[in-house]
Design a protein around this motif. Structure first.
Motif, mmCIF file in Angstrom:
data_model
loop_
_atom_site.group_PDB
_atom_site.id
_atom_site.type_symbol
_atom_site.label_atom_id
_atom_site.label_comp_id
_atom_site.label_asym_id
_atom_site.label_seq_id
_atom_site.Cartn_x
_atom_site.Cartn_y
_atom_site.Cartn_z
ATOM 1 N N LEU A 206 0.590 -1.235 -0.030
ATOM 2 C CA LEU A 206 -0.078 -0.034 -0.050
ATOM 3 C C LEU A 206 0.874 1.309 -0.018
ATOM 4 O O LEU A 206 1.635 1.186 0.872
ATOM 5 C CB LEU A 206 -1.094 -0.029 1.342
ATOM 6 N N SER B 190 0.662 6.697 2.532
ATOM 7 C CA SER B 190 1.388 7.533 3.540
ATOM 8 C C SER B 190 2.634 8.280 2.805
ATOM 9 O O SER B 190 3.210 7.568 2.018
ATOM 10 C CB SER B 190 1.719 6.845 4.742
ATOM 11 N N SER C 164 -2.220 10.607 8.816
ATOM 12 C CA SER C 164 -3.460 10.482 8.905
ATOM 13 C C SER C 164 -4.530 11.253 8.083
ATOM 14 O O SER C 164 -5.400 10.807 7.752
ATOM 15 C CB SER C 164 -3.805 11.050 10.558
ATOM 16 N N PHE D 86 6.624 4.317 4.500
ATOM 17 C CA PHE D 86 5.936 3.353 5.295
ATOM 18 C C PHE D 86 5.161 2.130 4.059
ATOM 19 O O PHE D 86 4.332 1.672 4.472
ATOM 20 C CB PHE D 86 4.857 3.452 6.215
ATOM 21 N N SER E 122 5.105 -0.722 3.249
ATOM 22 C CA SER E 122 5.386 -2.022 3.945
ATOM 23 C C SER E 122 5.209 -3.240 2.803
ATOM 24 O O SER E 122 4.325 -3.265 2.014
ATOM 25 C CB SER E 122 4.520 -2.406 5.127
ATOM 26 N N GLU F 195 -7.058 8.286 17.364
ATOM 27 C CA GLU F 195 -7.559 9.661 17.270
ATOM 28 C C GLU F 195 -8.492 9.964 16.144
ATOM 29 O O GLU F 195 -9.747 10.473 16.422
ATOM 30 C CB GLU F 195 -6.558 10.756 17.520
HETATM 31 C C1 LIG Z 1 4.987 -0.140 10.962
HETATM 32 C C2 LIG Z 1 4.422 0.629 9.971
HETATM 33 C C3 LIG Z 1 3.845 -0.121 8.852
HETATM 34 C C4 LIG Z 1 2.861 0.967 7.928
HETATM 35 N N1 LIG Z 1 2.598 0.299 6.715
HETATM 36 C C5 LIG Z 1 2.135 1.250 5.825
HETATM 37 C C6 LIG Z 1 1.803 0.733 4.516
HETATM 38 O O1 LIG Z 1 2.003 -0.356 4.088
HETATM 39 N N2 LIG Z 1 1.318 1.723 3.617
HETATM 40 C C7 LIG Z 1 0.946 3.169 4.128
HETATM 41 O O2 LIG Z 1 0.514 3.751 3.166
HETATM 42 N N3 LIG Z 1 1.100 3.499 5.295
HETATM 43 C C8 LIG Z 1 1.565 2.562 6.340
HETATM 44 N N4 LIG Z 1 1.867 3.103 7.453
HETATM 45 C C9 LIG Z 1 1.767 4.482 7.781
HETATM 46 C C10 LIG Z 1 0.386 4.675 8.686
HETATM 47 O O3 LIG Z 1 -0.671 4.371 8.007
HETATM 48 C C11 LIG Z 1 0.694 6.028 9.361
HETATM 49 O O4 LIG Z 1 1.799 5.881 10.385
HETATM 50 C C12 LIG Z 1 -0.578 6.391 10.115
HETATM 51 O O5 LIG Z 1 -1.482 6.747 8.945
HETATM 52 C C13 LIG Z 1 -0.265 7.748 10.726
HETATM 53 O O6 LIG Z 1 0.284 8.651 10.052
HETATM 54 P P1 LIG Z 1 1.639 9.439 10.515
HETATM 55 O O7 LIG Z 1 2.546 8.292 10.999
HETATM 56 O O8 LIG Z 1 1.973 10.164 9.776
HETATM 57 O O9 LIG Z 1 1.206 9.907 12.053
HETATM 58 P P2 LIG Z 1 0.357 11.339 12.100
HETATM 59 O O10 LIG Z 1 -0.669 11.363 11.159
HETATM 60 O O11 LIG Z 1 1.303 12.658 11.879
HETATM 61 O O12 LIG Z 1 0.111 11.219 13.505
HETATM 62 C C14 LIG Z 1 0.699 11.972 14.663
HETATM 63 C C15 LIG Z 1 -0.057 11.523 15.951
HETATM 64 O O13 LIG Z 1 -1.124 12.756 15.666
HETATM 65 C C16 LIG Z 1 -2.448 12.002 15.882
HETATM 66 N N5 LIG Z 1 -3.397 12.742 15.107
HETATM 67 C C17 LIG Z 1 -3.064 13.049 13.425
HETATM 68 N N6 LIG Z 1 -4.334 13.657 13.004
HETATM 69 C C18 LIG Z 1 -5.237 13.979 14.261
HETATM 70 C C19 LIG Z 1 -6.299 14.670 14.420
HETATM 71 N N7 LIG Z 1 -7.007 15.074 13.431
HETATM 72 N N8 LIG Z 1 -6.747 14.515 15.645
HETATM 73 C C20 LIG Z 1 -6.214 14.195 16.756
HETATM 74 N N9 LIG Z 1 -4.785 13.500 16.750
HETATM 75 C C21 LIG Z 1 -4.446 13.536 15.536
HETATM 76 C C22 LIG Z 1 -2.139 10.638 15.755
HETATM 77 O O14 LIG Z 1 -3.243 10.020 16.094
HETATM 78 C C23 LIG Z 1 -0.909 10.218 15.865
HETATM 79 O O15 LIG Z 1 -0.958 10.079 17.370
HETATM 80 C C24 LIG Z 1 2.774 2.158 8.334
HETATM 81 C C25 LIG Z 1 2.787 2.475 9.546
HETATM 82 C C26 LIG Z 1 3.803 1.961 10.482
HETATM 83 C C27 LIG Z 1 4.358 2.405 11.690
#
Ligand SMILES: Cc1cc2nc3c(=O)[nH]c(=O)nc-3n(C[C@H](O)[C@H](O)[C@H](O)COP(=O)(O)OP(=O)(O)OC[C@H]3O[C@@H](n4cnc5c(N)ncnc54)[C@H](O)[C@@H]3O)c2cc1C
Length: 736
Positions: free
Chosen positions: A475, A478, A484, A508, A510, A719
């Motif tokens: 996928l 991100s 998010s 990410f 994966s 969240e």
């Molecule tokens: C091991 C691993 C594998 C993954 N595999 C994939 C993959 O295969 N393909 C892919 O596309 N993605 C993948 N992801 C990405 C994953 O979907 C994202 O990490 C996730 O969507 C969160 O995005 P971010 O890490 O940028 O955190 P952010 O979105 O920046 O969030 C940081 C913090 O802020 C909070 N936050 C964000 N928005 C809000 C809001 N509106 N209100 C309140 N709190 C909020 C979140 O809950 C979190 O606690 C993977 C992630 C990990 C860790």
């Protein structure tokens, strides 16, 4: 599976809703406060047959099922009915049941008083041998208290010590001395009937508490939607919205758990007694929290006697305390689950709900189980990992040949047309064998998107490869700047004749190191609002211009960052309409956010912890006999069942096309948050061994702990999902 009440039950619910709306309005509840009892409401309940609804028809009662009574109890809870309805239901049924134990005419005479003179008959919740004097639920209104004294059942009429005890929630309670009473029945059978009545009381009181909690959260939601502070409704603040979202998820889970307990009773299941204790403890805890949170949501106004929320705040806490500390019931979960306690149980009667997955699911599970038994080797077991890390091409292809990779796909694409229940149960077998389903789950989901939105040529080319286990997908949603807020993606796709040219970076991604295709979210119209300018593609990984760089995570899982420099792909690899990516990705996210995948994982973690507690000695005894250990394991067991309930409902809703009020997000948030909380608790419990990376239960708990942390982030961070629950399930204003 059927999680819908029958037509008759919906009518029953409506008729009691109507009755309570008039006869237990907030004004009537307030008017009844000095005695905690509303005589007119009692009369209405008697006329509706509520007091004797659990008395068998042969004995002159309504002959209603336990579930019917749970429905009525829930409505009574919503309206804070000022009457010992549940105590009467249970006591009157007990009298009827005792007529089969002994032919003492006193019993029939009491039953006649209840049926024809609407006498208030209640029961003592503690054994008289232990507590000759006790606070009696309904005791201030009661003519008769039924009490168990050792193995004798007494009918006490003269022991009331005061008319009414002033109390936290204006409940109709009084202290009774129960040492004097007419002997109704004695012996083991009588004692068992009384025990069964107490269990029924717990289950119905749990239903009442669930109803109270639901109404309490509705009051808080209505207030949060109207009350303006800092220029906005307070419900737009996540500090207000998210705890309410948590509560509605826990209340829904509690209602399903309450129904599940009745269904386990109806099935004669060995865990029926444990599920009753689970239901009572969970409802007591959730209702108390709902009352606290709802009052807090009202700010200072909530404390004012004019506001209804304070009525709910007091009742949600006090009602469960009539049985003493609700945490004692949590210990009963453990005693009944692992220490051989077998309580006498009530009969449930008819049960229209069906929590089962069906015959096809059992058959496919058995086939999957046989496959794993025959094909798993010690080498594969050693290699197993929940993520893409454990991928083994030989084993994967074998699963493909057996058509066990994607059973829900149509046969023409290499599936079996299996129903969603069967597909989920087959996938659970993978988890039971520790064989990661994450990677295959991703390919399964992308395969569905190709089937639903893909070009015919792409379907014909790609789906058979995936189904045979010769290719996988990953996928690409991100990005460095959008996680998010996934629809804020900036990776560009620009049309050039019959091709698209892609430039950008994903984070990410994966499994990209294994995959043949990346399911990619791109921006195709930078000038349109963000949701209207995105398009999905299936990008073959060997297309020139793609670079994959590994990212290693603390949960032993490799993921990747992927770069796209002038990547050219034909238009037939577009999935869905141009600028229609929101519909496609929305469907994919709905599949991903079902949450069910964590149920077997949580179950397995609990199983390991129980094994550890049975084998480890504390103060010369198995650790599981220590009440602190037992209550922690019990809490985890309750979380597991509530999670299972929410997951079944999410699955049922999707499979049957039922109304969906954020049931997928509820299932996911509850599953991962409890997985995280419980694995952390078990890490503490099994320390210091748990900090070692070793085989065996503590080592597996350590792995679960690291895995669970990530589970609260990917496939929708908790969240963000809580905001969705608040908006969709409660109708709160948008908080993102
Ligand atoms: C091991 C691993 C594998 C993954 N595999 C994939 C993959 O295969 N393909 C892919 O596309 N993605 C993948 N992801 C990405 C994953 O979907 C994202 O990490 C996730 O969507 C969160 O995005 P971010 O890490 O940028 O955190 P952010 O979105 O920046 O969030 C940081 C913090 O802020 C909070 N936050 C964000 N928005 C809000 C809001 N509106 N209100 C309140 N709190 C909020 C979140 O809950 C979190 O606690 C993977 C992630 C990990 C860790």
């Amino acid at each position: 599976m059927n999680l819908e009440l029958s037509g008759d039950q919906l009518l029953l619910k409506e008729s009691f809703e109507r009755l309570f709306r008039t006869d237990s309005s907030p004004a009537r509840v307030r008017a009844a406060e000095p005695a905690g009892f509303d005589q007119d409401l009692w009369q209405s309940l008697a006329e509706m047959g509520a007091l004797t609804m659990r008395v068998p028809e042969a004995d002159g009662g309504g002959g209603f099922s336990l579930l019917d009574a749970q429905i009525v109890a829930e409505e009574a809870g919503k309206a804070l009915a000022s009457a010992p309805l549940i105590e009467a239901m249970v006591s009157n049924r007990l009298l009827a049941r005792l007529t089969a134990v002994t032919d003492n005419p006193e019993i029939r005479a009491l039953l006649d008083r209840a049926m024809h003179k609407n006498a208030v008959i209640t029961l003592a919740l503690f054994d008289v041998a232990d507590r000759p004097e006790q606070i009696i639920a309904g005791g201030s209104a009661a003519e008769v208290v039924l009490a168990l004294d050792g193995d004798r059942i007494l009918a006490c009429e003269s022991g009331r010590q005061e008319d009414f005890l002033e109390n936290l929630a204006d409940l109709p309670i009084a202290r009774w001395n129960l040492t004097e009473g007419a002997l109704l029945a004695e012996g083991e059978a009588a004692r068992a009937e009384f025990g069964a009545a107490l269990e029924e009381w717990k289950l119905l009181t749990a239903a009442e508490l669930n109803g109270m909690a639901r109404r309490t959260v509705e009051l808080a939601t209505a207030y949060a939607s109207e009350r303006i502070q800092f220029g906005k409704p307070i419900g737009t603040y996540q500090g207000i919205a998210h705890p309410l979202a948590n509560l509605i998820m826990e209340i829904d889970g509690g209602q399903l758990l309450n129904w599940w307990a009745a269904s386990r009773l109806a099935d004669g299941a060995s865990d029926a007694g444990a599920t009753i204790s689970m239901s009572f403890w969970w409802a007591a805890k959730t209702a108390g929290q709902a009352g606290e949170r709802a009052l807090h949501t009202h700010g200072g106004y909530g404390l004012s006697l004019e506001y209804d929320v304070q009525l709910y705040h007091r009742r949600t806490k006090a009602r469960a305390l009539l049985l003493g500390d609700p945490n004692d019931e949590l210990l009963n979960v453990g005693r009944r689950s692992w220490l051989g306690e077998t309580p006498a149980l009530p009969e449930a009667g008819a049960m229209p709900l069906d929590f089962g997955f069906g015959d096809a699911a059992a058959k496919l599970s058995a086939e999957t189980e046989a496959f794993f038994r025959d094909n798993m080797t010690p080498e594969l077991e050693a290699k197993a990992h929940f993520s893409f890390e454990g991928h083994d091409w030989d084993f994967h292809r074998k699963l493909g040949t057996a058509r066990l990779l994607f059973p829900s796909w149509p046969e023409e694409f290499g599936g079996r047309n299996a129903d969603p229940y069967a597909a989920v149960c087959s996938a659970a077998v993978w988890d039971e064998h520790n064989w990661g389903r994450v990677g295959t789950g991703v390919t399964d989901m992308v395969g569905h998107m190709i089937q639903w939105f893909g070009h015919p040529e792409t379907k014909a080319e790609v789906l058979p490869l995936l189904a045979r286990g010769e290719a996988t997908c990953s996928l690409g949603y991100s990005e460095p700047g959008s996680g998010s807020d996934v629809f804020a993606a900036r990776t560009r796709a620009v049309r050039d004749g019959e091709e698209w040219v892609i430039n950008g970076q994903k984070m990410f991604t994966s499994g990209a190191e294994l995959a043949s295709y990346i399911f990619l979210l791109t921006r195709t119209d930078p000038d349109a609002p963000k949701h209207k300018g995105v398009t999905m593609f299936l990008v073959p990984i060997d297309t020139p211009g793609i670079e994959i760089r590994p990212i290693y995570t603390f949960q032993d899982e490799r993921t990747n960052t992927t770069f796209y420099a002038d990547v050219r792909i034909p238009d037939r690899f577009r999935i869905g309409e141009v600028n229609g990516g929101t519909a496609v990705l929305g469907s994919a996210l709905r599949l991903e956010q079902g949450g069910g995948g964590y149920v077997p994982v949580h179950d397995k973690m609990l199983e390991l912890a129980v094994k550890w507690a049975q084998q480890t000695k504390r103060a010369g005894k198995p650790a599981i006999e220590d009440t602190s250990v037992l209550s922690r394991l019990s809490r985890i067991a309750v979380h597991g069942v509530v999670s299972d309930m929410l997951s079944r409902r999410s699955l049922w809703t999707t499979a049957e096309g039922k109304q969906d009020l954020a049931y997928g997000p509820m299932s996911k948030v509850f599953a991962v948050e409890t997985y995280n909380q419980d694995s952390t608790d078990l890490l503490d419990l099994t320390a210091p061994d748990s900090i070692l990376r070793r085989p065996g239960p503590p080592g597996q708990i350590e792995r679960d702990h690291r895995r669970s942390t990530a589970s609260t982030i990917y496939a929708g961070a908790s969240e963000v999902l809580r905001s969705m629950i608040g908006e969709k399930a409660l109708g709160l204003p948008r908080s993102r």
